[in-house]
Design a protein around this motif. Structure first.
Motif, PDB file in Angstrom:
ATOM      1  N   PRO A  27       3.825 -23.238  26.509  1.00  0.00           N
ATOM      2  CA  PRO A  27       3.896 -24.652  26.919  1.00  0.00           C
ATOM      3  C   PRO A  27       2.562 -25.381  26.783  1.00  0.00           C
ATOM      4  O   PRO A  27       2.531 -26.583  26.517  1.00  0.00           O
ATOM      5  CB  PRO A  27       4.361 -24.591  28.377  1.00  0.00           C
ATOM      6  N   LEU A  97      10.238 -26.246  23.227  1.00  0.00           N
ATOM      7  CA  LEU A  97       9.230 -26.926  24.054  1.00  0.00           C
ATOM      8  C   LEU A  97       8.543 -28.065  23.305  1.00  0.00           C
ATOM      9  O   LEU A  97       7.832 -28.869  23.911  1.00  0.00           O
ATOM     10  CB  LEU A  97       8.192 -25.903  24.532  1.00  0.00           C
ATOM     11  N   THR A 165      11.665 -23.311  31.022  1.00  0.00           N
ATOM     12  CA  THR A 165      11.254 -24.191  29.919  1.00  0.00           C
ATOM     13  C   THR A 165      11.895 -25.567  30.053  1.00  0.00           C
ATOM     14  O   THR A 165      11.347 -26.557  29.558  1.00  0.00           O
ATOM     15  CB  THR A 165      11.627 -23.574  28.552  1.00  0.00           C
TER      16      THR A 165
END
Ligand code: EPZ
Length: 418
Positions: A27, A97, A165
Motif C-alpha cells: 500500500p 491497490l 486492502t
C-alpha cells in the motif's frame, strides 16, 4: 523451478532478524502514485510480490530507483495510461491497490478484476462500493473495472466485511476527496496504521487508524516523504512457531510482539516460553507440545495468515486441536500435503480437527499458496527423514530467503534448482 529440501529433527537455536512487512510495503508503493516527487521507502524486503508491484508501477509510468539494499524510491510525474492489465493483476491481487490513488489523482483507472485465487473468491465489491459512494462512475466489462471521477467526494462508507486492502484503497482514494470520508467497520491491521501514518506525514488528515472507524479529511496536495516499513508480523510469527515446534531457543530481532498478542497467547498455551529481552523476543519451545484450539478472525484476533503455520505445529501436539478458518473459504489446501506426511486431520467446511501424532515422516510435497508453503517447511523441520517442497515460488512471494534464515538457526535445509 526451485525446490526446498529439508532433513528434519534439528532444534532451531540462534538469532534471526525479522524483515519489513510485505503487506505494509504494497500500500505504501500505491501511495507513491499520489505525489509528484520522490517517495522513499526503507526496510523493504526482497520479495516476488514487491517485484511484481514494481513492474505494475513502471507500466503505469512511475520511475523506480533502488537506493541500496532495502531502499526503494518512486516518483510518479504522470500516468499516461492508468491501466493495470490482467497479466499483472492475476498474479497478485494487491494490484487493485492502485485503483484508489489513480482515481484520486488522475481521475480515472482501468484495472483488471483480480479473479479468484487459491484461498478464495476474494472479490473487490466493497472497494467498488466505497468508490461509488464517493461519486465515482464504476463499470465492469471484459474482465476489467473502469472507475472515473472528476473529483471524489467525501462519504460515509460502511464495509459489510472487514477488508484490509479495501480499507487501504478507500483511504488512498479519500485523501484528495472534497470533504470528509468516514470508513466504518474498517480494518485495524498494523499495515493500515503504517499507511495512515505515512499519508499523514505526506500532509493528509487521517484520524482513527487502528480502530474500526477512520476519518479522512480531503486535502489539496500531498508531499513525498521517506517512510520505514514496519516489521513483518507474519514472518515473525512463522519463526516463533518454528522455534516453538522444534524445541528451539530463538531470539527474534526487530520482532513486533505487540502486533502478535493473539499468536503469543496460543503459543504460550501450547507450552512455549515467550519473553521480551533487550535484543528482541526470545521463543523457547517445550516438549510435548500441548494442543490448542484456533479461530481466525480479523486483527487483533488470530491472523488467518498464521493458520497454516500453527496447524503444522498442532499435527505433532499431544492432543486434539480444532482450527476454524473464518476469513477465507478455501484456506486448508495445506491439509492434504500435511496428511501425506502422516498428519491426522479431518476437515469439515471451515473447521479442521487435528489429532496430534507422535511424528511426521518426510515426503515430496507441493506448495499451493504462500502460507501453505510456510506450513510445509515447518512440518519438514520436525518430520523424520527428508522432505522436498516444490513450487516454492509461492513461498518467495512473502518470505525473504527463508531457507537461509532457517539454516543459520541450525535447520538442515537447502534450496535446489530442479
Ligand atoms: C489482506 O488481503 C492481506 N493481503 C492478506 O495477506 C490477508 O490474508 C488478508 O488481508 C486478511 O488478513 C494484503 O494486505 C496485500 P481482505 P485482502 O480484503 O485485503 C472479503 C498474505 O498471505 N472481501 O481483508 O485481499 C474477502 O473475500 C495475504 O500475505 C469481500 O467480500 O483480504 C475475505 O473473505 C494473503 N469483498 C475477507 O473479506 C471485498 O471487496 C477479507 O479479505 C473485499 C474483501
Amino acid at each position: 523451478m526451485d525446490k526446498i529440501l529439508i532433513e528434519g529433527g534439528n532444534r532451531l537455536v540462534g538469532e534471526v532478524t525479522v524483515s519489513g512487512a510485505k503487506n505494509a510495503v504494497l500500500p505504501l508503493m500505491a501511495a507513491s502514485l499520489l505525489v509528484d516527487g520522490w517517495t522513499t521507502i526503507t526496510n523493504v524486503p526482497s520479495l516476488r510480490d514487491i517485484d511484481t508491484f514494481k513492474v505494475l508501477l513502471r507500466h503505469l509510468g512511475c520511475e523506480i530507483e533502488s537506493d541500496g539494499p532495502g531502499t526503494m524510491r518512486i516518483r510518479t510525474r504522470d500516468v499516461p495510461v492508468p491501466e493495470a492489465p490482467y497479466d499483472m493483476v492475476k498474479t497478485m491481487r494487491a494490484s487493485v491497490l492502485v485503483l484508489g490513488p489513480l482515481v484520486s489523482r488522475f481521475k480515472k483507472a482501468r484495472v483488471s478484476l483480480p479473479g479468484g485465487c487459491a484461498i478464495g473468491a476474494r472479490p473487490i465489491d466493497l472497494h467498488l462500493m466505497g468508490l461509488k459512494k464517493m461519486g465515482a462512475e464504476v463499470s465492469i466489462e471484459h474482465g476489467y473495472v473502469t472507475v472515473t471521477a472528476e473529483k471524489l467526494k467525501g462519504a460515509k462508507i460502511y464495509m459489510d466485511t472487514t477488508t484490509v486492502t479495501g480499507t487501504e484503497n478507500l483511504m488512498l482514494a479519500a485523501v484528495h476527496a472534497e470533504g470528509t470520508t468516514v470508513l466504518e467497520n474498517a480494518a485495524l491491521e498494523p499495515e493500515v496504521v503504517c499507511l495512515a501514518d505515512a499519508l499523514n506525514r505526506m500532509g493528509a488528515v487521517i484520524k482513527g487508524a487502528g480502530t474500526d472507524t477512520i476519518r479522512i479529511e480531503g486535502v489539496r496536495a500531498l508531499k513525498p516523504v521517506e517512510v520505514r516499513v514496519i516489521p513483518d508480523r507474519i514472518e515473525a510469527g512463522t519463526f516463533m512457531v518454528a522455534s516453538a515446534m522444534t524445541r528451539g531457543n530463538v531470539l527474534l530481532k526487530d520482532c513486533p510482539l505487540h502486533h502478535l498478542e493473539s499468536l503469543s497467547v496460543k503459543l504460550r498455551e501450547a507450552g512455549a516460553e515467550i519473553a521480551e529481552e533487550a535484543g528482541g523476543v526470545r521463543v523457547i519451545g517445550d516438549w510435548p507440545i500441548r494442543s490448542v484450539d484456533i479461530k481466525t478472525i480479523p486483527y487483533p484476533g488470530f491472523p488467518t495468515d498464521m493458520q497454516a503455520q500453527i496447524m503444522a505445529m498442532m499435527t505433532v501436539a499431544g492432543g486434539l486441536s480444532v482450527i476454524t478458518e473464518t476469513v477465507f473459504e478455501n484456506r486448508f489446501m495445506h491439509v492434504g500435503e500435511l496428511k501425506r506426511m502422516g498428519a491426522d486431520i479431518t476437515v469439515d467446511g471451515r473447521c479442521a480437527v487435528v489429532r496430534g501424532v507422535k511424528h511426521l515422516s518426510g515426503a515430496p510435497l507441493m506448495a499451493t499458496d504462500l502460507r501453505a508453503s510456510a506450513s510445509l517447511i515447518l512440518a519438514g523441520l520436525v518430520a523424520e527423514g527428508r522432505t522436498e517442497v516444490s513450487r516454492i515460488y509461492h513461498l518467495d512471494r512473502g518470505y525473504e530467503r527463508i531457507e537461509e534464515k532457517l539454516k543459520r538457526l541450525g535447520a538442515k535445509i537447502e534450496r535446489v534448482k530442479s
